[in-house]
Design a protein around this motif. Sequence first.
Motif, PDB file in Angstrom:
ATOM      1  N   ARG C  94       0.835  -1.211   0.000  1.00 18.17           N
ATOM      2  CA  ARG C  94       0.000   0.000   0.000  1.00 18.17           C
ATOM      3  C   ARG C  94       0.865   1.254   0.000  1.00 18.17           C
ATOM      4  O   ARG C  94       0.473   2.296  -0.523  1.00 18.17           O
ATOM      5  CB  ARG C  94      -0.921  -0.005   1.219  1.00 18.17           C
ATOM      6  N   ALA C  95       2.079   1.141   0.561  1.00 16.68           N
ATOM      7  CA  ALA C  95       2.975   2.302   0.597  1.00 16.68           C
ATOM      8  C   ALA C  95       3.434   2.706  -0.805  1.00 16.68           C
ATOM      9  O   ALA C  95       3.866   3.832  -1.031  1.00 16.68           O
ATOM     10  CB  ALA C  95       4.187   2.002   1.473  1.00 16.68           C
ATOM     11  N   LEU C  96       3.343   1.775  -1.757  1.00 17.50           N
ATOM     12  CA  LEU C  96       3.821   2.076  -3.118  1.00 17.50           C
ATOM     13  C   LEU C  96       3.009   3.174  -3.792  1.00 17.50           C
ATOM     14  O   LEU C  96       3.428   3.723  -4.812  1.00 17.50           O
ATOM     15  CB  LEU C  96       3.803   0.817  -3.992  1.00 17.50           C
ATOM     16  N   ARG C  97       1.838   3.485  -3.214  1.00 20.64           N
ATOM     17  CA  ARG C  97       1.036   4.567  -3.787  1.00 20.64           C
ATOM     18  C   ARG C  97       1.819   5.873  -3.820  1.00 20.64           C
ATOM     19  O   ARG C  97       1.533   6.773  -4.623  1.00 20.64           O
ATOM     20  CB  ARG C  97      -0.244   4.736  -2.957  1.00 20.64           C
ATOM     21  N   VAL C  98       2.836   5.980  -2.956  1.00 18.79           N
ATOM     22  CA  VAL C  98       3.671   7.183  -2.930  1.00 18.79           C
ATOM     23  C   VAL C  98       4.330   7.405  -4.290  1.00 18.79           C
ATOM     24  O   VAL C  98       4.633   8.536  -4.669  1.00 18.79           O
ATOM     25  CB  VAL C  98       4.744   7.064  -1.815  1.00 18.79           C
ATOM     26  N   VAL C  99       4.528   6.322  -5.045  1.00 18.35           N
ATOM     27  CA  VAL C  99       5.180   6.434  -6.356  1.00 18.35           C
ATOM     28  C   VAL C  99       4.448   7.428  -7.259  1.00 18.35           C
ATOM     29  O   VAL C  99       5.075   8.150  -8.044  1.00 18.35           O
ATOM     30  CB  VAL C  99       5.276   5.053  -7.043  1.00 18.35           C
ATOM     31  N   THR C 100       3.111   7.473  -7.137  1.00 18.96           N
ATOM     32  CA  THR C 100       2.369   8.395  -8.012  1.00 18.96           C
ATOM     33  C   THR C 100       2.842   9.825  -7.801  1.00 18.96           C
ATOM     34  O   THR C 100       2.751  10.643  -8.720  1.00 18.96           O
ATOM     35  CB  THR C 100       0.850   8.322  -7.747  1.00 18.96           C
ATOM     36  N   ALA C 101       3.389  10.112  -6.604  1.00 14.90           N
ATOM     37  CA  ALA C 101       3.889  11.463  -6.348  1.00 14.90           C
ATOM     38  C   ALA C 101       5.059  11.800  -7.274  1.00 14.90           C
ATOM     39  O   ALA C 101       5.220  12.945  -7.684  1.00 14.90           O
ATOM     40  CB  ALA C 101       4.317  11.612  -4.891  1.00 14.90           C
ATOM     41  N   GLY C 122      12.618   5.412  -8.555  1.00 14.14           N
ATOM     42  CA  GLY C 122      11.882   5.762  -7.339  1.00 14.14           C
ATOM     43  C   GLY C 122      11.116   4.568  -6.801  1.00 14.14           C
ATOM     44  O   GLY C 122      11.181   4.268  -5.605  1.00 14.14           O
ATOM     45  N   GLY C 123      10.407   3.878  -7.680  1.00 11.46           N
ATOM     46  CA  GLY C 123       9.620   2.727  -7.260  1.00 11.46           C
ATOM     47  C   GLY C 123      10.496   1.622  -6.695  1.00 11.46           C
ATOM     48  O   GLY C 123      10.146   0.983  -5.701  1.00 11.46           O
ATOM     49  N   VAL C 124      11.672   1.413  -7.316  1.00  9.36           N
ATOM     50  CA  VAL C 124      12.583   0.376  -6.847  1.00  9.36           C
ATOM     51  C   VAL C 124      13.132   0.727  -5.460  1.00  9.36           C
ATOM     52  O   VAL C 124      13.229  -0.133  -4.578  1.00  9.36           O
ATOM     53  CB  VAL C 124      13.720   0.173  -7.875  1.00  9.36           C
ATOM     54  N   GLY C 125      13.461   2.010  -5.259  1.00 12.23           N
ATOM     55  CA  GLY C 125      13.930   2.440  -3.943  1.00 12.23           C
ATOM     56  C   GLY C 125      12.868   2.214  -2.885  1.00 12.23           C
ATOM     57  O   GLY C 125      13.135   1.663  -1.809  1.00 12.23           O
ATOM     58  N   LEU C 126      11.634   2.631  -3.206  1.00 16.72           N
ATOM     59  CA  LEU C 126      10.523   2.488  -2.270  1.00 16.72           C
ATOM     60  C   LEU C 126      10.235   1.011  -2.000  1.00 16.72           C
ATOM     61  O   LEU C 126      10.022   0.588  -0.854  1.00 16.72           O
ATOM     62  CB  LEU C 126       9.291   3.154  -2.890  1.00 16.72           C
TER      63      LEU C 126
END
Lengths: 248, 248, 248, 248
Positions: C94-101, C122-126
């Motif tokens: 659910r935290a991956l939603r931050v990627v949209t930022a 970014g997504g890979v880091g997250l």
Amino acid sequence: MGRDAFAERYQRAVEWPLTGVAVLFLVAYSWPVLEPGMAGSVRRVCSVATVVIWVVFAGDFLLRLGLARRRMRFLREHVVDLVVLALPLLRPLRALRVVTAFGQLNRRAASLRGRAMVYVVGGVGLLGFTSAVAVLDAERSQPSASIKNFGDATWWAVTTITTVGYGDRYPITGAGRVAGVGLMLGGVALLGVVTAALASWFVEHVSRQEREEADLRVQVSALVEEVRALRVELRRTPSEPPVVGSVG
Amino acid sequence: MGRDAFAERYQRAVEWPLTGVAVLFLVAYSWPVLEPGMAGSVRRVCSVATVVIWVVFAGDFLLRLGLARRRMRFLREHVVDLVVLALPLLRPLRALRVVTAFGQLNRRAASLRGRAMVYVVGGVGLLGFTSAVAVLDAERSQPSASIKNFGDATWWAVTTITTVGYGDRYPITGAGRVAGVGLMLGGVALLGVVTAALASWFVEHVSRQEREEADLRVQVSALVEEVRALRVELRRTPSEPPVVGSVG
Amino acid sequence: MGRDAFAERYQRAVEWPLTGVAVLFLVAYSWPVLEPGMAGSVRRVCSVATVVIWVVFAGDFLLRLGLARRRMRFLREHVVDLVVLALPLLRPLRALRVVTAFGQLNRRAASLRGRAMVYVVGGVGLLGFTSAVAVLDAERSQPSASIKNFGDATWWAVTTITTVGYGDRYPITGAGRVAGVGLMLGGVALLGVVTAALASWFVEHVSRQEREEADLRVQVSALVEEVRALRVELRRTPSEPPVVGSVG
Amino acid sequence: MGRDAFAERYQRAVEWPLTGVAVLFLVAYSWPVLEPGMAGSVRRVCSVATVVIWVVFAGDFLLRLGLARRRMRFLREHVVDLVVLALPLLRPLRALRVVTAFGQLNRRAASLRGRAMVYVVGGVGLLGFTSAVAVLDAERSQPSASIKNFGDATWWAVTTITTVGYGDRYPITGAGRVAGVGLMLGGVALLGVVTAALASWFVEHVSRQEREEADLRVQVSALVEEVRALRVELRRTPSEPPVVGSVG
């Protein structure tokens, strides 16, 4: 007969014989390793054969060097051949000369991609087999080694070249690790060629679709030109019949 | 009805039934492995079913070979099918025939890339499941094996196909290693298709942008041509009628 | 105001707030894992916060589903969102939603490649951070686990996402393995995007060079056309006024 | 002399000297690690040299920052340089400055692909050596470490950069793991560049073939145009002088 013509004739003449010699090398090198219970006399024949073949390869290299017009350039372009000839550690790589045979057998393959795939798949297969033999030769006598039979060596070669690398088997000697490095570089090349061939295939098909659309557009614009030219021609007609009145 | 027409009709007629048979094979092969406590009678049914299905596949192969115009070519093009049919070790791969169903379901997908992705993702999923079952079947009875339940087998399959290869689980039997090699090659294909699809997508979008710029340049140069033609026409007008005044 | 207009307005209005909520989720989820000695009351607050945030995300999903014109299609297109909401095991995702930022911050980046790189890096880091937290949460309490602190978890995440996979650390629980599978797929995507971006960059520069050559060829052929036209015109001149003489 | 002109002159003047300083750093950093029995006085010289070189690099960075027109932008574009200068843990990466020398030596290489390959292969070699030294430096003193001599460190570096990762050797200290992460990222770059160079090479050759076909089509259509123009001209001839008869 000039030197260049002789060099070319020589190249063509030894192409197949040297490939045959490389196959012989592969047999003479790998058979004693795969058959530990081999009779001493056969083992000695194989051992002598690998030395004789080395002399043949070295002679071929020196002859081609002597025939080359620009020798420094020849050395620079064949530095890998030279290193493989000079270092006993890289001896198994001499068998890779067999790969050139794929090029011979594969001449009819029209596409660049197809030929690159044949080279890499063939070369990877050959490299895998040679490295498995080399690692087995190097590791077998080590008490703490994990690669002790050909089945394990092959399994290790496959896990290495696909870059999976479980680590259930791995070389511990210098010679075995050199074989491993060769396999890893081969694995990077394998992944690269497979991916690149797929990518170029996708790009080609997509651009073909687009070119067909573009061709249509070109034809339409050619039609527009024709119509415009017709209009111009008609506009000039005042000195011709009154059909011009209907131009709209 | 000619032989070719019959061959084509036969192909279409058995397409779906044979896919169904492959699904049955998948069930009959994997169920007894996943359910060790299965009743002996059910186990026997599954065992018989896999043999019957092998006969069906072999019959289909021979019939298609018989209907082919150029039999050597048919054999060369279907050598993988032949090997999978002939070698008991490759038996689990028979389930991969289900992949052809993705092609059927996927016919509406316009893009080549999309279809390739569906094939590979579907094939990789199927290969992963089949290999996990095959490795469990091969390893479970070995005292020193590290893959003893379906969870471990699936985990091993995922670490293998992504080429991560921790080495916490790995096959030690010949049949298990064959399944592993299949997974590794599938992993190379997976990486290759994902990368190639992305690369071709980037190339396509970049070249689309550039083509749009190029189209603009073409229009500008067309305008230049028009203006030049007008200039030529105007230069000629002194000796022509005033109708030219209506050109603007 | 129509339903579509309202849906669009709603989307824009909640874009940033929901990204903030996802950041809050990341904190509330990872903080208690990283700080084992945390006071019980703070831990309870974090625990309640993750539940509240789940309710917020579920409400957003249901509202968008309600506002969608074609609900089955909406479900098909957002099946990943639905699975992440429904399965507690996938909760960390659910935290991956931050990627949209990243998409929001990155709107000025002109090139498609650049944007894809930002998303994936970014997504890979997250994904790496979230998976390290998730694996630590799952493994820490297991006596035989090899991942017991955040340093080890991060190291494991990096070796997994680059598909190196030493196997010195690996998850043994179901939840930890699920995090691992996510990382492996992220690793395939990372390798794919890096390679594809490089390939498209090479292709673009090579084709730009070639297009410039092609442009030159087009100009030369245009010149040829002009010269030929001039020749045609000159051939006609005998019967026309001498004004043509000034065409050059 | 203006600030910009001075900045450019400064850049050109220090290019080669700073590369030499980076080579010195490589020697002063790696020699004491590779030669554990080195005399204390030489060791102290090396230790002082690395500090002096750090001061030189920091001075160069500050001077270029001072000369830059837009300082925030300079910092943003050189954030990696800044991090490598500021963090002692990343000290070995200072040797990577030697890579810029490849660019100097390689200026004659015409193709973009060739240059990218030289950078990556050279950089990967340098990164491999530097990381092997760094990991040996970090791990050697640890009782439970698996990397205790330069041979093992090199083998570990190769298995890491090719993403094989057997796990027979792996770092256990923070500094060693940082070196490992650098190698893994280098490995992703290596795979990416090799694959991308191959892909772009395939695409280029395929599109060259197609362009040649397209050129043919263009010529054919030019011929068609000519014929059509001739036809138009001939249609007009009745009212014009017979000189047209010589057009063919």
